[in-house]
Design a protein around this motif. Structure first.
Motif, short mmCIF file in Angstrom:
data_model
loop_
_atom_site.label_atom_id
_atom_site.label_comp_id
_atom_site.label_asym_id
_atom_site.label_seq_id
_atom_site.Cartn_x
_atom_site.Cartn_y
_atom_site.Cartn_z
N TYR A 161 11.09 -36.03 2.70
CA TYR A 161 10.32 -34.89 2.20
C TYR A 161 10.02 -33.93 3.34
O TYR A 161 9.88 -34.32 4.49
CB TYR A 161 8.98 -35.37 1.62
N TYR A 198 7.05 -30.89 3.92
CA TYR A 198 5.84 -30.19 3.48
C TYR A 198 5.51 -29.15 4.54
O TYR A 198 5.91 -29.28 5.71
CB TYR A 198 4.65 -31.15 3.37
N VAL A 225 -1.81 -28.53 2.34
CA VAL A 225 -0.46 -29.00 2.55
C VAL A 225 0.35 -28.74 1.28
O VAL A 225 -0.04 -29.16 0.19
CB VAL A 225 -0.46 -30.51 2.88
N PHE A 265 4.01 -28.87 -0.87
CA PHE A 265 5.30 -29.53 -1.02
C PHE A 265 6.42 -28.49 -0.94
O PHE A 265 6.35 -27.43 -1.55
CB PHE A 265 5.33 -30.25 -2.36
N SER A 292 12.09 -32.54 -1.77
CA SER A 292 12.33 -33.97 -1.64
C SER A 292 13.84 -34.22 -1.68
O SER A 292 14.59 -33.45 -2.30
CB SER A 292 11.62 -34.76 -2.72
N GLU A 343 13.96 -32.63 -5.79
CA GLU A 343 13.05 -31.63 -6.33
C GLU A 343 12.73 -30.62 -5.23
O GLU A 343 12.72 -30.95 -4.06
CB GLU A 343 11.75 -32.25 -6.84
N PHE A 387 5.68 -30.54 8.07
CA PHE A 387 5.61 -32.00 8.14
C PHE A 387 6.80 -32.61 7.41
O PHE A 387 7.13 -32.23 6.29
CB PHE A 387 4.33 -32.52 7.47
N ARG A 400 10.05 -46.42 -1.43
CA ARG A 400 10.20 -46.59 -2.87
C ARG A 400 9.59 -45.42 -3.61
O ARG A 400 8.73 -45.58 -4.44
CB ARG A 400 9.56 -47.88 -3.34
N PRO A 425 7.19 -42.11 -4.22
CA PRO A 425 5.94 -41.53 -3.69
C PRO A 425 4.94 -42.52 -3.14
O PRO A 425 4.05 -42.13 -2.41
CB PRO A 425 5.38 -40.79 -4.91
N SER A 426 5.01 -43.79 -3.46
CA SER A 426 4.06 -44.72 -2.84
C SER A 426 4.54 -45.06 -1.44
O SER A 426 5.72 -45.25 -1.21
CB SER A 426 3.95 -45.98 -3.69
N TYR A 437 4.19 -43.23 1.62
CA TYR A 437 4.69 -42.19 2.50
C TYR A 437 4.25 -42.44 3.93
O TYR A 437 3.14 -42.88 4.19
CB TYR A 437 4.09 -40.84 2.12
#
Lengths: 113, 108
Positions: free
Chosen positions: A33, A35, A43, A45, A48, A56, A91, A97, A99-100, A102
């Motif tokens: 990702y 940002y 911050v 987005f 991705s 996205e 950033f 896995r 979004p959990s 990061y």
């Protein structure tokens, strides 16, 4: 502890120039990702990336921006023709896995003059 | 896209006091994360709470999640001057989105 490395930490560039911001994600992560954070703001987005393609992107990520994973370890953000309003902290983050879980890099401060 | 919105925007307390920050979001989530950012520095992950959890602790941090109200709170107990930073919540969806943050100042 594994970390995401970003280089350079600070880059100053002339308006209209191209810049490439570099990131080395954690080696076994699959999701990447970018940002950005304009000074004093939240911050935001940008994009991705998974399985060698963009999954996205936000409305900020226009045709001036591109991302690449050129060699299986680096993950780059290119801004083709920088504008003053591109000045921000950028950033990079990676995850194993989705979004959990990061992990963020410490950022590159881009200053366009 | 969904994102967290924190309140208050700024909070100033004395060392030793507790600090509570709140976050609200708009759509359903899989998890919610809290991050800390020292001025001009990178984002540090503090804690992740999943949608099926109601409360989670990590050291002096306590996070609650109320999915019916679409809100979360971060409590820092016995605050220290070194806790001075901006605190953000971030919600997942297809990709993580951040709120504007709460700027916490802990005075010694």
């Amino acid at each position: 502890e594994p970390e995401v490395t970003q280089t350079p930490s600070h880059q100053v560039t002339q308006m209209g120039q191209e810049v490439i911001l570099r990131c080395v994600p954690i080696s076994n992560h699959l999701y990447f990702y970018w940002y950005r954070q304009i000074l004093g703001q939240k911050v935001e987005f940008l994009v991705s990336f998974y399985n060698n393609e963009i999954s996205e992107k936000s409305e900020i990520f226009d045709d001036q921006f591109s991302v690449e994973r050129p060699d299986g370890s680096n993950f780059t953000l290119k801004i083709r023709s920088t504008k003053l309003e591109d000045s921000a902290m950028y950033f990079c983050a990676s995850a194993d896995r989705g979004p959990s879980g990061y992990t963020f890099g410490s950022g590159t401060r881009l200053t366009v003059v | 896209s969904q994102q967290g919105e924190e309140d208050p925007q700024a909070l100033s307390i004395q060392e030793g006091e507790n600090a509570t920050m709140n976050c609200s979001y708009k759509t359903s989530i899989n998890n919610l994360q809290w991050y800390r950012q020292n001025s001009g520095r990178g984002l540090v992950h503090l804690i992740l709470i999943r949608s099926n959890e109601r409360e989670k602790h990590s050291g002096r941090l306590r996070v609650t999640l109320d999915t019916s109200k679409k809100s979360s709170s971060l409590l820092i107990t016995a605050s220290r001057a070194a806790d001075t930073a901006s605190y953000f919540c971030a919600t997942d969806g297809s990709d993580m989105r951040f709120g504007a943050g709460t700027r916490l100042t802990v005075k010694p």
